[in-house]
Design a protein around this motif. Structure first.
Motif, mmCIF file in Angstrom:
data_model
loop_
_atom_site.group_PDB
_atom_site.id
_atom_site.type_symbol
_atom_site.label_atom_id
_atom_site.label_comp_id
_atom_site.label_asym_id
_atom_site.label_seq_id
_atom_site.Cartn_x
_atom_site.Cartn_y
_atom_site.Cartn_z
ATOM 1 N N ARG A 70 0.971 -1.243 -0.057
ATOM 2 C CA ARG A 70 0.024 0.026 -0.010
ATOM 3 C C ARG A 70 1.104 1.245 -0.121
ATOM 4 N NH1 ARG A 70 -2.329 1.291 5.473
ATOM 5 N NH2 ARG A 70 -0.269 1.727 5.710
ATOM 6 N N ASP A 71 1.831 1.400 0.909
ATOM 7 C CA ASP A 71 2.695 2.377 1.021
ATOM 8 C C ASP A 71 3.577 2.572 -0.212
ATOM 9 O OD1 ASP A 71 1.827 2.604 3.495
ATOM 10 O OD2 ASP A 71 3.416 2.094 4.524
ATOM 11 N N GLU A 72 3.880 1.537 -0.929
ATOM 12 C CA GLU A 72 4.743 1.605 -1.938
ATOM 13 C C GLU A 72 3.656 2.307 -3.481
ATOM 14 O OE1 GLU A 72 7.706 2.178 -4.708
ATOM 15 O OE2 GLU A 72 7.826 1.727 -2.702
ATOM 16 N N LYS A 73 2.486 1.812 -3.401
ATOM 17 C CA LYS A 73 1.756 2.338 -4.452
ATOM 18 C C LYS A 73 1.424 3.830 -4.153
ATOM 19 C CE LYS A 73 -0.461 -1.926 -5.514
ATOM 20 N NZ LYS A 73 -1.825 -2.687 -5.363
ATOM 21 N N CYS A 74 1.077 4.145 -3.023
ATOM 22 C CA CYS A 74 1.008 5.761 -2.629
ATOM 23 C C CYS A 74 2.189 6.672 -2.889
ATOM 24 C CB CYS A 74 0.299 5.865 -1.305
ATOM 25 S SG CYS A 74 -1.244 5.254 -1.059
ATOM 26 N N LYS A 75 3.171 5.868 -2.524
ATOM 27 C CA LYS A 75 4.478 6.720 -2.922
ATOM 28 C C LYS A 75 4.802 6.792 -4.535
ATOM 29 C CE LYS A 75 9.317 6.619 -1.529
ATOM 30 N NZ LYS A 75 10.559 5.895 -1.094
ATOM 31 N N ARG A 76 4.557 5.790 -5.009
ATOM 32 C CA ARG A 76 4.787 6.099 -6.514
ATOM 33 C C ARG A 76 3.819 6.887 -7.124
ATOM 34 N NH1 ARG A 76 5.248 0.305 -6.750
ATOM 35 N NH2 ARG A 76 3.003 0.274 -7.699
ATOM 36 N N ALA A 77 2.280 6.712 -6.753
ATOM 37 C CA ALA A 77 1.379 7.890 -6.782
ATOM 38 C C ALA A 77 1.795 9.192 -6.623
ATOM 39 C CB ALA A 77 -0.057 7.554 -6.494
ATOM 40 N N GLU A 78 2.479 9.384 -5.544
ATOM 41 C CA GLU A 78 2.800 10.979 -5.049
ATOM 42 C C GLU A 78 4.045 11.357 -5.990
ATOM 43 O OE1 GLU A 78 4.640 13.088 -1.233
ATOM 44 O OE2 GLU A 78 3.776 11.090 -0.882
ATOM 45 N N GLY A 79 4.756 10.377 -6.358
ATOM 46 C CA GLY A 79 5.964 10.925 -7.233
ATOM 47 C C GLY A 79 5.323 11.209 -8.631
ATOM 48 N N ALA A 80 4.248 10.328 -9.172
ATOM 49 C CA ALA A 80 3.706 10.936 -10.541
ATOM 50 C C ALA A 80 3.048 12.177 -10.140
ATOM 51 C CB ALA A 80 2.683 9.806 -10.861
ATOM 52 N N LEU A 81 2.397 12.505 -9.042
ATOM 53 C CA LEU A 81 1.709 13.618 -8.877
ATOM 54 C C LEU A 81 2.605 14.917 -8.997
ATOM 55 C CD1 LEU A 81 -0.590 15.522 -7.817
ATOM 56 C CD2 LEU A 81 -0.034 14.621 -5.485
ATOM 57 N N SER A 82 3.576 14.700 -8.172
ATOM 58 C CA SER A 82 4.630 15.845 -8.113
ATOM 59 C C SER A 82 5.336 15.984 -9.473
ATOM 60 C CB SER A 82 5.778 15.252 -6.987
ATOM 61 O OG SER A 82 6.772 16.529 -6.891
ATOM 62 N N ASN A 83 5.513 15.128 -10.156
ATOM 63 C CA ASN A 83 6.265 15.099 -11.507
ATOM 64 C C ASN A 83 5.075 16.045 -12.372
ATOM 65 O OD1 ASN A 83 8.689 14.044 -10.888
ATOM 66 N ND2 ASN A 83 7.899 11.844 -11.674
ATOM 67 N N GLY A 84 4.103 15.518 -12.437
ATOM 68 C CA GLY A 84 2.897 16.115 -12.951
ATOM 69 C C GLY A 84 2.606 17.659 -12.892
ATOM 70 N N LEU A 85 2.680 17.967 -11.325
ATOM 71 C CA LEU A 85 2.510 19.351 -10.908
ATOM 72 C C LEU A 85 3.783 20.068 -11.542
ATOM 73 C CD1 LEU A 85 1.032 18.846 -7.410
ATOM 74 C CD2 LEU A 85 -0.064 19.637 -9.621
ATOM 75 N N ASP A 86 4.899 19.640 -11.216
ATOM 76 C CA ASP A 86 5.996 20.261 -11.695
ATOM 77 C C ASP A 86 5.913 20.568 -13.236
ATOM 78 O OD1 ASP A 86 7.040 20.059 -8.925
ATOM 79 O OD2 ASP A 86 8.430 18.558 -9.705
ATOM 80 N N ALA A 87 5.549 19.462 -13.797
ATOM 81 C CA ALA A 87 5.634 19.835 -15.714
ATOM 82 C C ALA A 87 4.508 20.824 -15.793
ATOM 83 C CB ALA A 87 5.359 18.651 -16.077
ATOM 84 N N ARG A 88 3.395 20.844 -15.026
ATOM 85 C CA ARG A 88 2.291 21.749 -15.314
ATOM 86 C C ARG A 88 2.957 23.390 -14.870
ATOM 87 N NH1 ARG A 88 -0.778 25.209 -12.840
ATOM 88 N NH2 ARG A 88 -0.259 24.162 -10.905
ATOM 89 N N GLU A 89 3.687 23.307 -13.831
ATOM 90 C CA GLU A 89 4.156 24.669 -13.559
ATOM 91 C C GLU A 89 5.172 25.117 -14.526
ATOM 92 O OE1 GLU A 89 5.706 24.070 -9.594
ATOM 93 O OE2 GLU A 89 3.555 24.174 -8.657
ATOM 94 N N ALA A 90 6.040 24.425 -15.211
ATOM 95 C CA ALA A 90 6.923 24.778 -15.980
ATOM 96 C C ALA A 90 6.437 25.101 -17.371
ATOM 97 C CB ALA A 90 8.008 23.341 -16.127
ATOM 98 N N ASP A 91 5.209 24.555 -17.612
ATOM 99 C CA ASP A 91 4.594 24.722 -19.037
ATOM 100 C C ASP A 91 4.063 26.409 -18.763
ATOM 101 O OD1 ASP A 91 4.983 22.653 -20.108
ATOM 102 O OD2 ASP A 91 3.033 21.649 -19.800
ATOM 103 N N GLU A 92 3.375 26.600 -17.400
ATOM 104 C CA GLU A 92 2.980 27.929 -17.221
ATOM 105 C C GLU A 92 3.998 28.917 -17.140
ATOM 106 O OE1 GLU A 92 0.927 27.992 -13.218
ATOM 107 O OE2 GLU A 92 -0.890 26.871 -14.202
ATOM 108 N N ARG A 93 5.100 28.443 -16.779
ATOM 109 C CA ARG A 93 6.167 29.655 -16.755
ATOM 110 C C ARG A 93 6.662 29.992 -18.210
ATOM 111 N NH1 ARG A 93 7.744 26.545 -12.216
ATOM 112 N NH2 ARG A 93 9.203 25.379 -13.552
ATOM 113 N N ARG A 94 6.790 28.788 -18.776
ATOM 114 C CA ARG A 94 7.190 28.900 -20.547
ATOM 115 C C ARG A 94 6.052 29.826 -21.340
ATOM 116 N NH1 ARG A 94 8.967 23.717 -20.283
ATOM 117 N NH2 ARG A 94 7.070 22.838 -20.735
ATOM 118 N N LEU A 95 4.932 29.692 -20.922
ATOM 119 C CA LEU A 95 3.756 30.361 -21.477
ATOM 120 C C LEU A 95 3.954 31.832 -21.191
ATOM 121 C CD1 LEU A 95 0.710 27.820 -21.428
ATOM 122 C CD2 LEU A 95 2.290 28.781 -23.347
ATOM 123 N N LYS A 96 4.201 32.033 -19.884
ATOM 124 C CA LYS A 96 4.186 33.491 -19.350
ATOM 125 C C LYS A 96 5.373 34.120 -19.897
ATOM 126 C CE LYS A 96 1.770 32.870 -14.918
ATOM 127 N NZ LYS A 96 1.743 32.852 -13.597
#
Length: 98
Positions: A70-96
């Motif tokens: 359970r903990d490993e699945k949530c940890k992987r999901a947290e990593g995917a969440l963090s990577n996705g949020l980072d990518a979205r923020e990078a896209d926003e910075r590029r667009l600005k």
């Protein structure tokens, strides 16, 4: 205001962790049932204390393995969440910056 992408990332994270928690609870319930079945058999075990200890130890190992899964699945999901949020923020910075 959160974007649809951000909401989707958080929703995916929530779903993965909710499912992992449900799987954990089911695995623990199954391990408890197995343990209780052995302990509560109307058999006159010659070494009842040892049988009970072995059943408890087996339950403990299964519960620990389910928790780790359970903990490993949530940890992987947290990593995917963090990577996705980072990518979205990078896209926003590029667009600005354009």
């Amino acid at each position: 205001m959160r974007s649809d992408t951000e909401r989707g990332l958080w929703s995916d994270f929530d779903t993965v962790c909710m499912n992992a928690e449900a799987e954990y609870k089911q695995a623990v319930k199954q391990a408890e049932s197995e343990r209780d079945h052995v302990i509560n058999l109307p058999t006159d075990w010659q070494a009842r204390d040892r049988v009970t200890a072995a059943a408890e130890a087996r339950y403990g190992r299964k519960e620990q393995a389910a928790r780790a899964t359970r903990d490993e699945k949530c940890k992987r999901a947290e990593g995917a969440l963090s990577n996705g949020l980072d990518a979205r923020e990078a896209d926003e910075r590029r667009l600005k910056g354009m």
